[in-house]
Design a protein around this motif. Structure first.
Motif, PDB file in Angstrom:
ATOM      1  N   LEU A  82       1.863   6.981  -6.420  1.00 43.28           N
ATOM      2  CA  LEU A  82       0.595   8.011  -6.947  1.00 43.28           C
ATOM      3  C   LEU A  82       0.932   9.493  -6.350  1.00 43.28           C
ATOM      4  CD1 LEU A  82      -2.303   8.405  -7.916  1.00 43.28           C
ATOM      5  CD2 LEU A  82      -2.905   7.744  -5.379  1.00 43.28           C
ATOM      6  N   TYR A 137       0.697  -1.326  -0.055  1.00 44.56           N
ATOM      7  CA  TYR A 137       0.075   0.012  -0.053  1.00 44.56           C
ATOM      8  C   TYR A 137       0.997   1.155  -0.084  1.00 44.56           C
ATOM      9  CZ  TYR A 137      -3.378   3.531   1.246  1.00 44.56           C
ATOM     10  OH  TYR A 137      -4.089   4.561   1.243  1.00 44.56           O
ATOM     11  N   ILE A 143      -4.639   7.881   6.668  1.00 42.70           N
ATOM     12  CA  ILE A 143      -3.214   6.985   7.036  1.00 42.70           C
ATOM     13  C   ILE A 143      -2.970   6.170   8.237  1.00 42.70           C
ATOM     14  CG2 ILE A 143      -1.698   8.616   7.203  1.00 42.70           C
ATOM     15  CD1 ILE A 143      -1.140   5.603   4.920  1.00 42.70           C
ATOM     16  N   TYR A 172      -5.149  11.294  -1.297  1.00 43.09           N
ATOM     17  CA  TYR A 172      -4.421  10.177  -2.219  1.00 43.09           C
ATOM     18  C   TYR A 172      -4.835   8.838  -1.375  1.00 43.09           C
ATOM     19  CZ  TYR A 172      -0.869  13.583  -3.703  1.00 43.09           C
ATOM     20  OH  TYR A 172      -0.396  14.513  -4.388  1.00 43.09           O
ATOM     21  N   ASP A 173      -5.075   8.765  -0.016  1.00 40.44           N
ATOM     22  CA  ASP A 173      -5.611   7.735   0.541  1.00 40.44           C
ATOM     23  C   ASP A 173      -6.849   7.245   0.334  1.00 40.44           C
ATOM     24  OD1 ASP A 173      -2.979   6.779   1.970  1.00 40.44           O
ATOM     25  OD2 ASP A 173      -3.400   8.773   3.147  1.00 40.44           O
ATOM     26  N   ASP A 227      -4.682  17.363   3.292  1.00 35.83           N
ATOM     27  CA  ASP A 227      -4.611  17.548   1.763  1.00 35.83           C
ATOM     28  C   ASP A 227      -4.344  16.048   1.283  1.00 35.83           C
ATOM     29  OD1 ASP A 227      -4.528  18.412  -0.715  1.00 35.83           O
ATOM     30  OD2 ASP A 227      -2.421  18.928  -0.789  1.00 35.83           O
ATOM     31  N   VAL A 228      -3.259  15.463   1.905  1.00 38.56           N
ATOM     32  CA  VAL A 228      -2.785  14.100   1.558  1.00 38.56           C
ATOM     33  C   VAL A 228      -3.677  13.070   1.722  1.00 38.56           C
ATOM     34  CG1 VAL A 228      -1.340  12.366   2.103  1.00 38.56           C
ATOM     35  CG2 VAL A 228      -0.462  14.794   1.716  1.00 38.56           C
ATOM     36  N   ASP A 248       1.252  12.427  -9.293  1.00 37.37           N
ATOM     37  CA  ASP A 248       0.318  13.480  -8.998  1.00 37.37           C
ATOM     38  C   ASP A 248       1.380  14.915  -9.137  1.00 37.37           C
ATOM     39  OD1 ASP A 248      -1.999  14.771  -8.564  1.00 37.37           O
ATOM     40  OD2 ASP A 248      -1.571  15.102  -6.598  1.00 37.37           O
ATOM     41  N   ILE A 282      -5.137   2.941   8.569  1.00 32.82           N
ATOM     42  CA  ILE A 282      -5.033   2.186   7.369  1.00 32.82           C
ATOM     43  C   ILE A 282      -5.193   0.717   7.632  1.00 32.82           C
ATOM     44  CG2 ILE A 282      -2.455   2.095   7.353  1.00 32.82           C
ATOM     45  CD1 ILE A 282      -4.658   2.566   4.072  1.00 32.82           C
ATOM     46  N   LEU A 338      -4.968  12.953  -9.429  1.00 34.35           N
ATOM     47  CA  LEU A 338      -6.323  12.420  -8.782  1.00 34.35           C
ATOM     48  C   LEU A 338      -7.381  12.998  -9.443  1.00 34.35           C
ATOM     49  CD1 LEU A 338      -5.299  13.066  -5.049  1.00 34.35           C
ATOM     50  CD2 LEU A 338      -4.878  11.198  -6.463  1.00 34.35           C
ATOM     51  N   ILE A 376      -8.624   8.033  -2.092  1.00 31.12           N
ATOM     52  CA  ILE A 376      -8.601   7.130  -3.642  1.00 31.12           C
ATOM     53  C   ILE A 376      -8.071   5.781  -3.629  1.00 31.12           C
ATOM     54  CG2 ILE A 376      -7.582   7.603  -5.912  1.00 31.12           C
ATOM     55  CD1 ILE A 376      -8.572  10.281  -5.852  1.00 31.12           C
ATOM     56  N   LEU A 377      -7.004   5.720  -3.055  1.00 26.55           N
ATOM     57  CA  LEU A 377      -6.423   4.216  -2.946  1.00 26.55           C
ATOM     58  C   LEU A 377      -7.332   3.666  -2.404  1.00 26.55           C
ATOM     59  CD1 LEU A 377      -2.438   5.338  -2.296  1.00 26.55           C
ATOM     60  CD2 LEU A 377      -3.456   4.046  -4.179  1.00 26.55           C
ATOM     61  N   LEU A 378      -8.069   3.930  -1.281  1.00 26.56           N
ATOM     62  CA  LEU A 378      -8.734   3.053  -0.387  1.00 26.56           C
ATOM     63  C   LEU A 378     -10.169   2.523  -1.343  1.00 26.56           C
ATOM     64  CD1 LEU A 378      -8.060   4.261   2.863  1.00 26.56           C
ATOM     65  CD2 LEU A 378      -7.735   1.863   2.169  1.00 26.56           C
TER      66      LEU A 378
END
Lengths: 530, 530
Positions: free
Chosen positions: A11, A4, B349, B390-391, B386-387, A15, B352, B412, B393-395
């Motif tokens: 990613l 992960y 995160i 990413y998580d 802000d980050v 970006d 996670i 993204l 979308i990855l999730l």
């Protein structure tokens, strides 16, 4: 979990792959990495020690200052100048200044001090000046020919008739509201934007532009007098060099066909202005070379501008004038632009005929004067000011002034990336002119992440108080966790790419900048490590 | 010239080709084109008659209201409701409401009126309530079991001991500062955000979140009591339907493991809540069908939420709880989310491990509960909040709550376009919580032009005053020259696409919406043509 995290890193990398500081190793060194780390630590520390010092107990008071990194500049300025981070941004070699209006580049007190040396200067007001009108009645300045000099004692005397000229020296010495100091305060208030104006009384783009235009209008009376103008240009160059700016393309207003000569007569032609400008730039370069600082100042060119409210047919005169100047001063004329408040004045499309004729004429006579248009300096979505971006690009603009609304235009962003059309971003100007309320709300981080070329600019520092480029660099650095010292270095170093210099000149300029950068990095690591 | 204009039209077309309203003919008609024109004319007329009515003479006064289209909502609200444009947005069929927190969806006075019917309700304050503390001391509400009911006369009596409970009815009746009306005002002030708070005393994201959280915290005491909750949910559904919303996925807070029963005991399980919720939704659907308005309300599902400050290991309990509820109420549980202030609470995160375990467990037990995460509700650039994007979308998030900072993330944005991940945009919420100062500064126009799927949402209308979706639709329509009635129609119609409904249900829902739209267009052209 490792899988992960690996996908996540990939990613984030994808970006950020379009950022100007991504994967750049061309001038990064172990030393500069260290300096970047120091700067990030200082920023984090000051986020707490400086920007979280906000007194929460005062929340319910009527007039609260809310501190945060990247907050409104006019309120933050006195705090910014005391920070460690600002001391670093002050020293950073800035590269080029590519968007500034000459008429608003010299500190107002300095300008006033220059004007005070010339007894020809007179001042008047249009309505009686008293305690209650002091904040609304504006001065008008003009150097008069000797025969018209007056002997009136004061602007504030009961016997004063509005509209009549008083000697500047007399008016200042006999100013009823605090004498010379009070007079200077009054002039400063007229020529700059105060926090109360930007953030309270004129807190919309439209209202603050009223004050902004008024300030520019008043200052013209002090600047457009050849003896002052000479000193003014010299001061502008000197203060820019002091701030670490090594090359400039400055917008000069050619709206008035003549400037006033030493005797107050409207006789100075645009050609004479160019001769004077050329001479000053050469003198400054010579002086710098004598001081062994030749590589700190490459030069200053002019972007010819007139106002975007002139009748369409009048533009033909200006474009011909610009061509004539370009032919005689090819090394000075860098480009052409139309300026003024886009939200209310004529859109580019209105001038499309003279502008395309201008392009054709250039080919005919064999000169090349790129458009460097203001466009999209607006909050509008699909308004004429926003739509200016299409015309600027279709007309082949070399850079775009502001392009504040560019982030709304995916196709235009793609074109800017492909053709290396840089956006001249003026973060502090945008904030004071109320396009954004603070740096974190500014579209610049988005523009950078989308890979659109960017340079940082000051616009009208005399009115906004952001002299040089240090303040703009500071505000951009502090408002993003991604930006670091390398980002600011990339912004400075890349700025040469978007200039009107030749490829040879660019290469030389970057080489000079690299030397300054090395010295700067050395200074950061030696003096700022904690 | 013709050639230039043709190229220009082509470029503008390319630039806008990703917009949700571009080239859409699927539900446009001659009638709807006419209605679009009417709306554009009304918007232009009101830009002058309503939004330029600003008194420039008052500029230098200390407290100026600056009027402009899309201005700060809390100041504009009373003006908005009187406009013709708002009367049209009120009638527009809104499609789905996909981002709202149940605990902040019912008008506060209505909530208070419900609570007043239950004598079990008591109220207390933590420190003495007097004229000077009235604006800072907040009420705490709780229904007590009958044995604990008190006989104290008042909160404002000299004999009152802070921390002791007073019957709500008594406290209200004997309120020293304006009686019942004064009491309601005091409660309202605690449960909503005032213009002075948003735009003056708490004018930063961090400070306004303090007030926002305080308001939510106080209202929990009134809502989380089963008898009130039942009426509350019914009111929420009724007022949503009244506003033209036909389907809802509402975020419900399951942080507390039990809600209070009629006797004030913490005995109501999540399962019982679901049973109640299911029953109410069915009752409402039944009533609507009886009134021949069946196609106006499709239903309401729940997005299970807990708070993003819980210890990481506690999340396992909630995800198991969510799975159990999904198994028993598959038609009600629509998704899963973590909520709370992203800038200060735990990033995704951190969770996670339980989150990926949750995905695995769903596969094991054969349920599908999509993540519908809040992410990027921040001004930060590269900060943990802000980050979160990413998580999320990855999730595999199905939609993204707010995604305010998404515009900074080209990769993204591309993924959102490709996978049809819709952004739940809450324009008024963002403005009041100080992510943007006004609609024209909001990134939504950029997001729309970049072709990222979007739905408009109200978030916490009870606190913000933007009940229903009419206000959010209004603020978006008024702040762009490109948006028209068709744009708003596309936003509403497309919202079904991003729901957790089955493809069949979606098709049926869109067909119903189309009927409403036709009636609406008919109404616009018949009653609004001028």
């Amino acid at each position: 979990m490792d899988e992960y995290l690996a996908k996540r890193t990939e990613l984030i990398g994808q970006d950020r792959a379009h950022r100007l500081d991504f994967g750049r190793r061309d001038f990064y060194t172990a030393e500069s990495e260290k300096a970047d780390g120091i700067v990030r630590r200082i920023r984090s520390a000051e986020a707490v020690s400086v920007w979280a010092a906000d007194n929460r107990a005062a929340q319910d008071a009527d007039d609260v200052t809310h501190l945060f990194p990247g907050m409104a500049f006019l309120t933050a300025r006195e705090i910014i100048v005391k920070t460690e981070l600002f001391s670093i941004m002050s020293k950073l070699p800035k590269g080029c200044l590519l968007h500034a209006h000459l008429g608003a580049t010299v500190n107002i007190q300095v300008l006033l001090n220059i004007a005070l040396k010339y007894p020809a200067f007179h001042v008047r007001v249009a309505s009686p000046l008293n305690k209650t009108t002091l904040s609304t009645v504006r001065p008008e300045f003009r150097p008069l020919s000797r025969s018209a000099w007056t002997k009136l004692p004061s602007l504030t005397d009961g016997s004063y008739t509005p509209g009549t000229w008083v000697s500047l020296l007399e008016a200042r010495g006999n100013f009823a509201f605090g004498g010379a100091e009070g007079f200077d305060q009054w002039v400063l208030a007229a020529l700059t934007i105060s926090p109360a104006e930007a953030y309270k009384t004129h807190n919309t783009t439209s209202k603050i532009w009223d004050k902004f235009e008024s300030a520019l209008g008043v200052s013209v009376g002090l600047i457009e007098y050849l003896p002052v103008w000479e000193e003014y240009v010299r001061m502008f160059l000197a203060s820019s060099i002091e701030d670490g700016i090594s090359y400039i393309e400055v917008r000069v207003m050619f709206f008035s066909k003549h400037m006033l000569d030493a005797d107050g007569g409207a006789t100075v032609t645009h050609r004479e202005l160019m001769l004077t400008f050329d001479r000053i730039v050469n003198e400054v370069k010579h002086t710098m070379a004598q001081q062994g600082r030749g590589d700190e100042f490459i030069g200053c060119k002019i972007i010819y501008t007139t106002l975007r409210f002139i009748p369409v047919e009048d533009l033909y005169w200006y474009t011909e004038d610009c061509i004539a100047l370009k032919k005689e001063f090819p090394h000075i004329v860098a480009g052409f632009d139309l300026v003024g408040h886009e939200d209310t004045l004529k859109p580019l499309i209105d001038y499309i005929e003279p502008l395309t004729a201008f392009v054709a004429r250039q080919k005919e006579v064999g000169v090349d004067i790129p458009f460097i248009f203001h466009a999209g300096e607006t909050l509008g979505d699909g308004t004429a000011a926003d739509v200016n971006l299409y015309d600027a690009i279709l007309l082949g603009t070399k850079r775009i002034g502001h392009a504040f609304s560019l982030i709304k235009h995916p196709k235009l962003m793609q074109i800017c990336r492909e053709r290396n059309i840089a956006v001249e971003t003026c973060p502090i100007s945008n904030e004071i002119l109320r396009l954004t309320s603070s740096m974190p709300m500014h579209p610049l981080p988005a523009v950078i992440n989308h890979g659109v070329p960017v340079t940082l600019c000051s616009d009208d520092p005399a009115v906004f108080g952001n002299m040089g480029l240090s303040f703009d660099f500071f505000q951009v650095l502090i408002a993003s966790e991604i930006n670091g010292l390398h980002t600011m270095g990339c912004l400075a170093r890349d700025s040469f790419k978007y200039t009107c210099l030749t490829e040879d000149e660019k290469a030389k300029a970057v080489a000079s900048w690299d030397k300054q950068w090395t010295r700067f990095i050395d200074w950061v690591t030696k003096t700022k490590s904690s």
